[in-house]
Design a protein around this motif. Structure first.
Motif, PDB file in Angstrom:
ATOM      1  N   LYS A   1      -0.159   0.259   3.652  1.00  0.00           N
ATOM      2  CA  LYS A   1      -0.146   0.460   2.205  1.00  0.00           C
ATOM      3  C   LYS A   1       1.286   0.277   1.691  1.00  0.00           C
ATOM      4  CE  LYS A   1      -4.041   3.720   2.039  1.00  0.00           C
ATOM      5  NZ  LYS A   1      -4.469   5.094   1.679  1.00  0.00           N
TER       6      LYS A   1
ATOM      7  N   GLY B   1       5.877   2.994   1.711  1.00  0.00           N
ATOM      8  CA  GLY B   1       4.606   2.494   2.243  1.00  0.00           C
ATOM      9  C   GLY B   1       4.146   3.318   3.428  1.00  0.00           C
ATOM     10  N   GLU B   2       3.130   2.760   4.154  1.00  0.00           N
ATOM     11  CA  GLU B   2       2.612   3.424   5.351  1.00  0.00           C
ATOM     12  C   GLU B   2       2.493   2.417   6.474  1.00  0.00           C
ATOM     13  OE1 GLU B   2      -1.075   5.335   4.455  1.00  0.00           O
ATOM     14  OE2 GLU B   2      -0.186   6.779   3.058  1.00  0.00           O
TER      15      GLU B   2
ATOM     16  N   LYS C   1       9.431   7.313  -0.250  1.00  0.00           N
ATOM     17  CA  LYS C   1       8.317   6.702   0.497  1.00  0.00           C
ATOM     18  C   LYS C   1       7.994   5.353  -0.126  1.00  0.00           C
ATOM     19  CE  LYS C   1       3.603   7.733   2.073  1.00  0.00           C
ATOM     20  NZ  LYS C   1       2.504   8.724   2.024  1.00  0.00           N
TER      21      LYS C   1
ATOM     22  N   PRO D   1       4.273   7.711   7.095  1.00  0.00           N
ATOM     23  CA  PRO D   1       5.097   7.268   5.952  1.00  0.00           C
ATOM     24  C   PRO D   1       6.279   6.410   6.400  1.00  0.00           C
ATOM     25  CG  PRO D   1       4.603   9.605   5.785  1.00  0.00           C
ATOM     26  CD  PRO D   1       4.181   9.182   7.162  1.00  0.00           C
TER      27      PRO D   1
ATOM     28  N   ARG E   1       7.026  -1.490  -6.121  1.00  0.00           N
ATOM     29  CA  ARG E   1       6.815  -2.792  -6.749  1.00  0.00           C
ATOM     30  C   ARG E   1       8.165  -3.522  -6.862  1.00  0.00           C
ATOM     31  NH1 ARG E   1       6.967   1.076 -10.523  1.00  0.00           N
ATOM     32  NH2 ARG E   1       8.334   0.773 -12.342  1.00  0.00           N
TER      33      ARG E   1
ATOM     34  N   TYR F   1       3.789   1.319  -1.627  1.00  0.00           N
ATOM     35  CA  TYR F   1       3.892   2.252  -2.759  1.00  0.00           C
ATOM     36  C   TYR F   1       4.996   1.866  -3.761  1.00  0.00           C
ATOM     37  CZ  TYR F   1       0.898   5.325  -0.017  1.00  0.00           C
ATOM     38  OH  TYR F   1      -0.157   5.851   0.690  1.00  0.00           O
TER      39      TYR F   1
END
Length: 305
Positions: free
Chosen positions: A253, A269-270, A267, A214, A257, A255
């Motif tokens: 990824k 993104g990854e 969190k 994360p 916008r 998460y």
């Protein structure tokens, strides 16, 4: 022949009778003497009553003056106590200003204070009072104290505003490592680009860790970009207010916008290896007023989320 008044006196014990012949001249003189005595007695009585009344008024005024002097002494003592307390407040004000990196209040400014009218020294009416000088001095001290208190109120408000701003700015300061259990694989500054193989300034740091780890927001802020951005691959940019921005590249990824508000620890993104990347890592940048800074300098171990 004119008749003259006769005064007859009868002795009640001996029953003797005595006659006194009076002239009109003697009678007039006696009446004049009696009238003069009456007038003198009246004037003396009026004078005596007035003097007694005046003495009584003076005595009353002396008592009132004594009471006023005693009250004036209490007020002076209270002013001295307030002066001492204000000195302590001024010392604390100076210490707080030093802690907040603010300049101290100039001593000349402190002596003048803020606002206030004309001095009581020019008041001739007060000067004519028996204890007028003491009263004028007390009133001037009170006026000066009032001005200094107003100055301290303004100073306190400035200190409070500064503290609130510092607390608020701390919330927007990117002071966390955006990924846990990562190691620094490439630092801030000049380096040889791992893919382009030429010397290039690295505007951030690379934090190597496992794919899918994360990525969290290091401070509160608004997302200004969320999507693909050339060599950065999947990319997020956050505006943290007060001139701070953070950038995240090579994400696997996303998460958030654009336009979304995120809080510290959310969190976003990854970790991945999208874009120009040779391995799984997070490219992380910190900008202040558009200028890139070394993110390592913002990693505070005692910050939590």
């Amino acid at each position: 022949m004119d008749k003259k008044p006769i005064l007859i006196f009868v002795n009640p014990k001996s029953s003797q009778i005595k006659e006194y012949t009076l002239s009109f001249r003697r009678i007039g003189l006696a009446l004049l003497i009696v009238l003069a005595a009456v007038v003198f007695s009246f004037k003396y009585s009026v004078h005596l009553i007035g003097k007694l009344s005046q003495n009584s008024r003076i005595s009353q005024l002396e008592k009132e003056n004594a009471i006023l002097r005693a009250e004036l002494k209490k007020i002076s003592d209270r002013i001295a106590e307030l002066r001492s307390n204000l000195d302590l407040i001024e010392e604390k004000d100076d210490r707080l200003r030093a802690m907040l990196d603010l300049p101290p209040i100039n001593e000349d400014v402190r002596q003048v204070g803020i606002g206030g009218g004309e001095s009581f020294l020019a008041n001739s009416e007060l000067g004519s009072v028996s204890f007028g000088s003491e009263l004028i001095e007390t009133l001037n001290l009170l006026e000066k104290l009032d001005r200094e208190i107003r100055l301290e109120k303004v100073s306190y408000q400035k200190l409070l505003t500064t503290v609130e701003r510092r607390q608020d700015s701390l919330q927007y300061l990117p002071a966390l490592i955006p990924v846990q259990n990562a190691y620094l694989s490439s630092g801030f500054g000049n380096r040889i680009h791992p893919i382009r193989k030429r010397r290039q300034f690295h505007k951030g740091v690379d934090l190597a860790t496992n794919r899918g780890t994360p990525v969290i927001a290091p401070a509160d802020g608004y997302v200004t970009f969320a999507g693909t951005n050339g060599g950065f691959g999947k990319f997020v940019q956050i505006n943290h207010k007060y001139g701070f921005e953070t950038l995240y590249g090579h994400l696997d990824k996303i998460y958030v916008r654009k336009g979304q508000f995120v809080k510290r620890g959310d969190k976003i993104g990854e970790v991945g290896s999208t874009g120009l990347a040779t391995s799984t890592h997070l490219h992380y940048e910190v900008h202040y007023n558009g200028k890139p800074l070394n993110p390592v300098n913002f990693f505070l171990n005692d910050m939590t989320y």
